[in-house]
Design a protein around this motif. Structure first.
Motif, PDB file in Angstrom:
ATOM      1  N   ASP A   1      17.548   1.816  -3.130  1.00 49.25           N
ATOM      2  CA  ASP A   1      16.967   2.933  -3.543  1.00 49.25           C
ATOM      3  C   ASP A   1      15.970   2.340  -4.899  1.00 49.25           C
ATOM      4  O   ASP A   1      15.103   3.238  -4.734  1.00 49.25           O
ATOM      5  N   VAL A   2      16.690   1.329  -5.647  1.00 51.80           N
ATOM      6  CA  VAL A   2      14.895   0.576  -6.565  1.00 51.80           C
ATOM      7  C   VAL A   2      14.578   0.572  -6.423  1.00 51.80           C
ATOM      8  O   VAL A   2      12.989   1.151  -6.737  1.00 51.80           O
ATOM      9  N   LEU A   3      13.554   0.074  -4.945  1.00 52.29           N
ATOM     10  CA  LEU A   3      12.820  -0.056  -4.680  1.00 52.29           C
ATOM     11  C   LEU A   3      11.858   1.221  -4.067  1.00 52.29           C
ATOM     12  O   LEU A   3      10.380   1.160  -4.036  1.00 52.29           O
ATOM     13  N   TRP A   4      12.359   1.805  -3.448  1.00 51.08           N
ATOM     14  CA  TRP A   4      11.678   2.721  -2.682  1.00 51.08           C
ATOM     15  C   TRP A   4      11.558   3.734  -4.269  1.00 51.08           C
ATOM     16  O   TRP A   4       9.901   4.412  -4.428  1.00 51.08           O
ATOM     17  N   ARG A   5      12.024   4.123  -5.416  1.00 48.99           N
ATOM     18  CA  ARG A   5      11.647   4.659  -5.985  1.00 48.99           C
ATOM     19  C   ARG A   5      10.393   3.833  -7.309  1.00 48.99           C
ATOM     20  O   ARG A   5       9.497   4.446  -7.377  1.00 48.99           O
ATOM     21  N   ALA A   6      10.311   2.508  -6.807  1.00 51.02           N
ATOM     22  CA  ALA A   6       9.163   1.620  -7.215  1.00 51.02           C
ATOM     23  C   ALA A   6       7.276   1.823  -6.350  1.00 51.02           C
ATOM     24  O   ALA A   6       6.471   2.224  -7.097  1.00 51.02           O
ATOM     25  N   ILE A   7       8.105   1.972  -5.007  1.00 49.22           N
ATOM     26  CA  ILE A   7       6.942   2.011  -4.230  1.00 49.22           C
ATOM     27  C   ILE A   7       6.564   3.467  -4.491  1.00 49.22           C
ATOM     28  O   ILE A   7       5.628   4.543  -4.979  1.00 49.22           O
ATOM     29  N   ASP A   8       7.553   5.058  -4.320  1.00 53.94           N
ATOM     30  CA  ASP A   8       7.160   6.317  -4.664  1.00 53.94           C
ATOM     31  C   ASP A   8       6.314   7.239  -6.322  1.00 53.94           C
ATOM     32  O   ASP A   8       5.814   7.125  -6.369  1.00 53.94           O
ATOM     33  N   ALA A   9       7.078   6.192  -6.837  1.00 54.96           N
ATOM     34  CA  ALA A   9       6.915   6.453  -8.394  1.00 54.96           C
ATOM     35  C   ALA A   9       4.859   6.061  -9.058  1.00 54.96           C
ATOM     36  O   ALA A   9       4.234   5.976  -9.559  1.00 54.96           O
ATOM     37  N   ALA A  10       4.566   4.527  -7.490  1.00 52.61           N
ATOM     38  CA  ALA A  10       3.547   3.729  -8.476  1.00 52.61           C
ATOM     39  C   ALA A  10       2.293   4.675  -7.489  1.00 52.61           C
ATOM     40  O   ALA A  10       0.793   4.874  -8.157  1.00 52.61           O
ATOM     41  N   GLU A  11       2.513   4.958  -6.479  1.00 53.30           N
ATOM     42  CA  GLU A  11       1.876   6.134  -5.746  1.00 53.30           C
ATOM     43  C   GLU A  11       1.812   7.113  -6.498  1.00 53.30           C
ATOM     44  O   GLU A  11      -0.042   7.881  -6.294  1.00 53.30           O
ATOM     45  N   ALA A  12       2.401   7.237  -7.401  1.00 57.14           N
ATOM     46  CA  ALA A  12       2.307   9.663  -7.836  1.00 57.14           C
ATOM     47  C   ALA A  12       1.896   8.845  -8.559  1.00 57.14           C
ATOM     48  O   ALA A  12       0.601   9.739  -9.872  1.00 57.14           O
ATOM     49  N   ALA A  13       1.469   7.709  -9.326  1.00 56.15           N
ATOM     50  CA  ALA A  13       0.968   7.349 -10.498  1.00 56.15           C
ATOM     51  C   ALA A  13      -0.437   7.294 -10.778  1.00 56.15           C
ATOM     52  O   ALA A  13      -1.932   7.214 -11.497  1.00 56.15           O
ATOM     53  N   GLY A  14      -1.309   7.397  -9.357  1.00 56.95           N
ATOM     54  CA  GLY A  14      -2.692   7.000  -9.090  1.00 56.95           C
ATOM     55  C   GLY A  14      -3.192   5.932  -8.834  1.00 56.95           C
ATOM     56  O   GLY A  14      -2.710   4.809  -9.372  1.00 56.95           O
ATOM     57  N   GLY A  15      -4.128   6.044  -8.526  1.00 50.64           N
ATOM     58  CA  GLY A  15      -5.089   4.963  -8.949  1.00 50.64           C
ATOM     59  C   GLY A  15      -5.522   4.258  -7.394  1.00 50.64           C
ATOM     60  O   GLY A  15      -5.361   5.086  -6.241  1.00 50.64           O
ATOM     61  N   GLU A  16      -6.522   3.104  -7.521  1.00 52.82           N
ATOM     62  CA  GLU A  16      -6.644   2.647  -6.473  1.00 52.82           C
ATOM     63  C   GLU A  16      -6.137   1.616  -5.815  1.00 52.82           C
ATOM     64  O   GLU A  16      -4.850   1.345  -6.367  1.00 52.82           O
ATOM     65  N   GLY A  17      -6.110   0.985  -4.428  1.00 53.69           N
ATOM     66  CA  GLY A  17      -4.846   0.680  -3.744  1.00 53.69           C
ATOM     67  C   GLY A  17      -4.367  -0.867  -4.491  1.00 53.69           C
ATOM     68  O   GLY A  17      -2.920  -1.370  -5.271  1.00 53.69           O
ATOM     69  N   LEU A  18      -5.235  -1.667  -5.469  1.00 54.79           N
ATOM     70  CA  LEU A  18      -5.126  -2.743  -6.596  1.00 54.79           C
ATOM     71  C   LEU A  18      -3.941  -2.114  -7.231  1.00 54.79           C
ATOM     72  O   LEU A  18      -3.476  -2.177  -7.760  1.00 54.79           O
TER      73      LEU A  18
END
Length: 413
Positions: free
Chosen positions: A286-303
């Motif tokens: 659950d924590v890892l999925w939250r991190a993935i979702d939060a990182a993508e929601a924050a935006g920016g290029e892939g790196l």
């Protein structure tokens, strides 16, 4: 099964002062090899002398003749594998450049994995619960091996001891994690895999030299208050105990004692220990999925997205609420292992997909996303042990250095 065993009162050759015979040493080596396979399957706590003996068509007393108890046998198994890794590192130290030394070490390590798969060599022990053994000799041997691997890296003015230790920990952890996934590849492809592992560990993932800063992500669960009576508090404490003692070492009694609660309180949240392990893994996922979702929601290029994700999770790992080490999967009961492995594989696949996004937008260089995802998974897993190699009052700084090594590679300036 044979019932032959030494006569009552017989002492091992080594204990009696006699030079061990060739036959004695051959049988001792076979027992250690059997123990390694049992430890890799069930962990230190789950290994039994009976299972070790059964692999060799012996009775348990035939093992006790060579090793007084299970702990002595486990120590011998760990020390043998530690010595083999140290030998590979020592043979690589003669090369001139840092890149050459690390490349040769990686090639030798994967070459050993290839020989294991072909049945030409015995496997290395999995070091998941080496600390659970609490053996001074094993700990000393492991630190000696770690220092030998660390010597493959250049000492530079801008590299602190904590930085060098973090880079070394990433290298060792990524390679020892290989056995968890390399079996899905053709054995003929192992040299190809070795080259790709080296490329990722040495040079990192950015396409250029510039790495954008990581964005701050909130990974705390919503809804429930985290107090001493909450399920989250219970899972955090259980996770730390399983990380330290392994699946079999984390008994209901020990978990209840650590939390200073009764067994009744334990069973309020979990019907069995297996239910607890599943719940701890579910919290981790659950924590890892939250991190993935939060990182993508924050935006920016892939790196930038990947940097934000890794930074947030590694910082969490060095704090008071680390994730359950995925290496614990190797010792959980087989009836629940498959489902947990599937969930972990989903996360690795998702990391690979995120890497593809970065390759597409040009921020991440062209690389093997499947192998890179496994190395990043190994790094996330290893971060929970950073305090062992970077002791001090500033774990956040050590976590930043470790994340930089995951992103930029272990030989970046």
């Amino acid at each position: 099964m044979t019932t032959e065993h030494p006569p009552e009162g017989a002492a091992p050759a080594a204990a009696s002062g006699r030079t061990p015979s060739r036959r004695y040493m051959a049988r001792r080596d076979a027992i250690i090899a059997s123990a390694i396979r049992e430890m890799n399957r069930h962990g230190v706590r789950g290994m039994t002398l009976g299972d070790v003996a059964a692999r060799l068509d012996l009775v348990p007393t035939g093992v006790i003749y060579y090793f007084r108890n299970k702990e002595d046998l486990a120590a011998a198994a760990f020390e043998r594998s530690i010595g083999r890794i140290r030998e590979m590192a020592e043979s690589a130290r003669g090369h001139v450049t840092e890149r050459e030394r690390v490349q040769i070490f990686i090639d030798q390590f994967i070459g050993l994995q290839q020989r294991v798969e072909l049945g030409e060599a015995e496997p290395l022990t999995v070091f998941n619960d080496v600390r659970a053994l609490n053996s001074a000799s094993v700990n000393e041997a492991y630190v000696g091996m770690f220092r030998t691997v660390r010597a493959l890296l250049d000492r530079r003015e801008n590299r602190t001891r904590a930085d060098l230790n973090g880079r070394t920990h990433l290298l060792v952890s990524a390679l020892t994690f290989v056995s968890a996934w390399i079996y899905t590849w053709r054995v003929e492809d192992y040299p190809r895999i070795s080259q790709r592992i080296a490329s990722i560990l040495l040079d990192g993932i950015p396409r250029g030299g510039n790495v954008p800063g990581a964005r701050v992500l909130d990974l705390q669960p919503g809804g429930e208050e985290i107090d001493e009576g909450s399920a989250e508090h219970f899972l955090r404490a259980a996770t730390q105990l399983i990380n330290d003692e392994g699946y079999h070492g984390a008994s209901v009694d020990r978990i209840s004692s650590k939390l200073n609660v009764t067994k009744g309180a334990f069973y309020h949240y979990n019907a069995t220990k297996d239910d607890l392990v599943v719940a701890c893994f579910q919290r981790t996922f659950d924590v890892l999925w939250r991190a993935i979702d939060a990182a993508e929601a924050a935006g920016g290029e892939g790196l930038e997205v990947m940097h934000s994700l890794l930074s947030a999770v590694v910082q969490l790992q060095v704090g008071p609420a680390p994730l359950l080490r995925t290496s614990a999967l190797s010792t959980v009961p087989e009836e629940i292992r498959a489902d947990l492995m599937f969930r972990l594989r989903q996360i690795s696949i998702r990391l690979g997909s995120m890497l593809c996004d970065g390759i597409a937008d040009g921020s991440i260089r062209a690389l093997d996303t499947a192998i890179t995802a496994q190395i990043l998974t190994a790094g996330i897993n290893a971060a929970s042990e950073l305090s062992w190699w970077q002791p001090g009052d500033d774990p956040a700084s050590g976590a930043n250095l470790f994340t930089e090594a995951m992103i930029r590679g272990i030989i970046h300036a």
